[in-house]
Design an enzyme around this catalytic site. Structure first.
Site, short mmCIF file in Angstrom:
data_model
loop_
_atom_site.label_atom_id
_atom_site.label_comp_id
_atom_site.label_asym_id
_atom_site.label_seq_id
_atom_site.Cartn_x
_atom_site.Cartn_y
_atom_site.Cartn_z
N HIS A 1 3.63 11.80 -21.83
CA HIS A 1 3.25 12.71 -20.76
C HIS A 1 1.77 13.12 -20.82
CE1 HIS A 1 7.72 14.09 -21.19
NE2 HIS A 1 7.62 12.93 -20.58
C1 LIG Z 1 7.50 4.77 -21.35
C2 LIG Z 1 7.40 5.99 -20.47
C3 LIG Z 1 8.50 6.86 -20.35
C4 LIG Z 1 8.41 7.99 -19.54
N1 LIG Z 1 9.53 8.75 -19.30
C5 LIG Z 1 9.50 9.73 -18.37
C6 LIG Z 1 10.69 10.38 -17.94
O1 LIG Z 1 11.80 10.05 -18.35
N2 LIG Z 1 10.59 11.37 -17.02
C7 LIG Z 1 9.37 11.76 -16.50
O2 LIG Z 1 9.34 12.70 -15.71
N3 LIG Z 1 8.23 11.14 -16.87
C8 LIG Z 1 8.27 10.12 -17.76
N4 LIG Z 1 7.13 9.44 -18.06
C9 LIG Z 1 5.84 9.91 -17.49
C10 LIG Z 1 5.64 9.55 -16.02
O3 LIG Z 1 6.04 8.24 -15.74
C11 LIG Z 1 4.15 9.72 -15.68
O4 LIG Z 1 3.73 10.99 -16.09
C12 LIG Z 1 3.85 9.55 -14.20
O5 LIG Z 1 4.33 8.31 -13.75
C13 LIG Z 1 2.35 9.68 -13.97
O6 LIG Z 1 2.05 9.41 -12.63
P1 LIG Z 1 0.56 9.18 -12.16
O7 LIG Z 1 0.62 8.95 -10.71
O8 LIG Z 1 -0.29 10.28 -12.69
O9 LIG Z 1 0.08 7.85 -12.94
P2 LIG Z 1 0.70 6.38 -12.95
O10 LIG Z 1 2.10 6.37 -12.46
O11 LIG Z 1 0.44 5.85 -14.32
O12 LIG Z 1 -0.16 5.59 -11.86
C14 LIG Z 1 -1.49 5.18 -12.02
C15 LIG Z 1 -1.66 3.90 -11.22
O13 LIG Z 1 -3.05 3.64 -11.03
C16 LIG Z 1 -3.31 2.26 -11.26
N5 LIG Z 1 -4.72 2.17 -11.66
C17 LIG Z 1 -5.28 2.74 -12.76
N6 LIG Z 1 -6.60 2.45 -12.81
C18 LIG Z 1 -6.87 1.69 -11.72
C19 LIG Z 1 -8.07 1.10 -11.23
N7 LIG Z 1 -9.25 1.23 -11.86
N8 LIG Z 1 -8.00 0.37 -10.08
C20 LIG Z 1 -6.82 0.24 -9.43
N9 LIG Z 1 -5.65 0.79 -9.86
C21 LIG Z 1 -5.68 1.51 -10.99
C22 LIG Z 1 -2.32 1.92 -12.38
O14 LIG Z 1 -2.14 0.52 -12.51
C23 LIG Z 1 -1.09 2.67 -11.93
O15 LIG Z 1 -0.30 1.93 -11.04
C24 LIG Z 1 7.18 8.30 -18.87
C25 LIG Z 1 6.09 7.42 -18.99
C26 LIG Z 1 6.19 6.28 -19.77
C27 LIG Z 1 5.01 5.35 -19.85
#
Ligand SMILES: Cc1cc2nc3c(=O)[nH]c(=O)nc-3n(C[C@H](O)[C@H](O)[C@H](O)COP(=O)(O)OP(=O)(O)OC[C@H]3O[C@@H](n4cnc5c(N)ncnc54)[C@H](O)[C@@H]3O)c2cc1C
Length: 510
Positions: free
Chosen positions: A450
């Site tokens: 997280h």
């Molecule tokens: C193994 C694992 C288990 C987890 N379990 C849980 C759970 O059970 N419950 C829960 O609530 N949360 C869980 N989480 C956490 C949750 O998935 C994340 O906190 C959440 O998805 C974050 O969302 P976000 O939109 O901030 O980032 P992300 O979903 O990581 O999205 C970022 C996106 O931006 C893209 N990106 C990054 N840099 C660039 C760039 N320069 N150019 C173009 N694209 C780019 C990436 O490829 C990605 O697709 C878990 C995470 C992991 C990894």
């Protein structure tokens, strides 16, 4: 190919899917969604039981921290999704809004909109709560929140009964007014398959909107800044480099990549940037700072007295939020969490029984006070980030985690589990001093996945975004993802990331 849009969204992860889907509901608004990875094609992504096998595959950014002094100098793997759906394609599917009081610091940072009451409309817009027992459906959001009943493993039922026998209340779900208590995890699962944020928010009918363009395998290298505006994005696709333009740019690249992209573009702390040869375009001290993460001790393992039936869900079936000073507390903000895993689960280097012959109680703290940072190691896209969460650098965190482990062992030793428990394997059946427990924790603790807070919202000078999530110092650049959280909520953060993205999209600041 089109090169100018009304809005460009960087990153099709949890937040990016929501933002692109909601903004493109307005047919007059052209939206470009740029994602570094491809479409989720690996069939294992959809299988809830296989989530632990996904890290390390081609669609994982596969980050690593620097060695952590308070975790026996271990380097920690940080998987992150690099594909459409982002980390919601890798995550464990547990859906936890958090405790209402978790969002008071958010309110202090950005006003009532970011309080629990303010975020409620966003939570509700996203959710469709499906009760497995009755089949009833509450809410018409695109994201299924599945409440399992008879699928819950018998070991997990016994663990919840142990909690209840110790005075822990039963709660209906993690998404009501109280978080302290026992219940099975609510899950983002539809018809037995993972429901990623891409599945929920970017189904074919959304992707076919003429005003929405999804560019996969396009990596944003840099934001081109002109005075007080983000003028363009420099993007690499294969061996091609090109610029895209928009009236507004929304970073949804996640808690690691959003601050890195800003810093690569010269937006950040002057000393940090000049140290690695990046010219400063906008001085903004807080970028990359305030890194925080939840940890789990892996784990308090028990050899089973008989064969444990395999999980019919995703192995880690029940988070139990608690007040470590009073297990009979029925309300308030929890300070620790346990998680019952229907499998042996341990850190590297520990010997544990085979699958089916052990269960594990993981434990963690809900409000870590340790803070770290993300830094660039150089000016180029190929320079890896320096990720330093400073895990357990705070004595308060170490003491609370010790209390969590003691609580896990109290629950694990309870007679309600005697039908399943043969013997405690890790840390072991004997009594442990605080020093022993600290050593075990240091060697076994692992990310709960997280990371957040690296572009934090706030009023102070070193906060990165304002109450509209607009980057301070630029008129048309926004950050909308887990990086803007001023502080972690108690639980996993996917639900609050989605609510944040829903709330920002409804606001739609120009
Ligand atoms: C193994 C694992 C288990 C987890 N379990 C849980 C759970 O059970 N419950 C829960 O609530 N949360 C869980 N989480 C956490 C949750 O998935 C994340 O906190 C959440 O998805 C974050 O969302 P976000 O939109 O901030 O980032 P992300 O979903 O990581 O999205 C970022 C996106 O931006 C893209 N990106 C990054 N840099 C660039 C760039 N320069 N150019 C173009 N694209 C780019 C990436 O490829 C990605 O697709 C878990 C995470 C992991 C990894």
């Amino acid at each position: 190919m089109r090169e100018r849009f009304d809005v460009l969204v960087v990153g099709a992860g949890s937040a990016g899917c929501v933002v692109a889907s909601r903004l493109s509901e307005d047919a007059a608004c052209s939206v470009g969604l740029i994602e570094a990875g491809g479409m989720p094609e690996d069939p294992d992504i959809a299988d809830p039981a296989k989530w632990t096998a996904l890290p390390g595959r081609a669609f994982d950014w596969a980050y690593r921290t620097v060695p952590q002094p308070f975790t026996a100098n271990r380097v920690h793997d940080w998987p992150r999704g690099r594909l459409v759906g982002g980390s919601s394609c890798l995550h464990a599917m547990a859906y936890v809004r958090g405790h209402p009081s978790d969002f008071e610091p958010w309110r202090a940072a950005g006003g009532d909109r970011w309080s629990y009451e303010g975020l409620l409309a966003g939570f509700r817009r996203s959710e469709a709560v499906i009760d497995a027992a009755t089949g009833s459906r509450e809410g018409d959001g695109p994201l299924d929140v599945y409440l399992p009943t008879e699928q819950v493993n018998p070991v997990v039922r016994a663990y919840m009964a142990a909690g209840n026998a110790l005075g822990v209340p039963r709660i209906e779900s993690h998404n009501g007014p109280e978080l302290i208590g026992t219940c099975a995890n609510a899950l983002n699962i539809r018809k037995g398959r993972r429901l990623s944020l891409a599945d929920a928010y970017l189904p074919d009918e959304v992707l076919q909107r003429p005003n929405l363009t999804l560019l996969t395998d396009h990596l944003v290298e840099r934001i081109v800044v002109d005075g007080s505006r983000a003028r363009a994005l420099e993007v690499i696709a294969g061996d091609r480099r090109q610029q895209f333009h928009a009236d507004r740019v929304v970073l949804c690249a996640g808690a690691i990549e959003s601050p890195l992209l800003l810093m690569r573009s010269g937006i950040g702390n002057k000393d940090v940037l000049s140290d690695v040869g990046i010219d400063v375009t906008v001085e903004r001290n807080g970028v990359g700072a305030n890194l925080q993460d939840h940890l789990l001790v892996m784990g308090n393992v028990y050899r089973s007295a008989r064969k444990i039936p395999p999980s019919r869900l995703q192995h880690s079936e029940s988070l139990m939020y608690l007040d470590s000073t009073d297990l009979t507390a029925t309300s308030g903000r929890p300070d620790i969490v346990l998680a019952c895993v229907v499998a042996p689960s341990a850190a590297e280097g520990f010997h544990i029984p085979e699958y089916g012959q052990a269960f594990t109680i993981l434990c963690g703290i809900t409000h870590p006070t340790s803070r770290g940072r993300i830094l660039p190691s150089g000016p180029r896209l190929s320079d890896p980030p320096i990720i330093d969460p400073e895990y357990l650098s705070s004595e308060q965190d170490r003491a609370t985690l010790r209390a969590a482990l003691r609580t896990a062992r109290t629950v694990g030793a309870h007679p309600a589990l005697s039908e399943w428990r043969d013997a405690e394997v890790l840390p072991g059946p004997q009594k442990f001093s605080d020093v022993d427990l600290d050593a075990f924790i240091a060697q076994t603790v692992s990310t709960h996945h997280h990371p957040a807070g690296t572009c934090r919202m706030g009023n102070e000078d070193d906060a990165v975004v304002d109450a509209e999530l607009r980057l301070k110092g630029l008129q048309n650049l926004f950050v909308v993802d887990a990086s803007v959280m001023p502080i972690l909520p108690s639980g996993p953060i996917n639900a609050s990331t989605v609510a944040l993205a829903e709330t920002w999209s409804a606001l739609d600041p120009k």
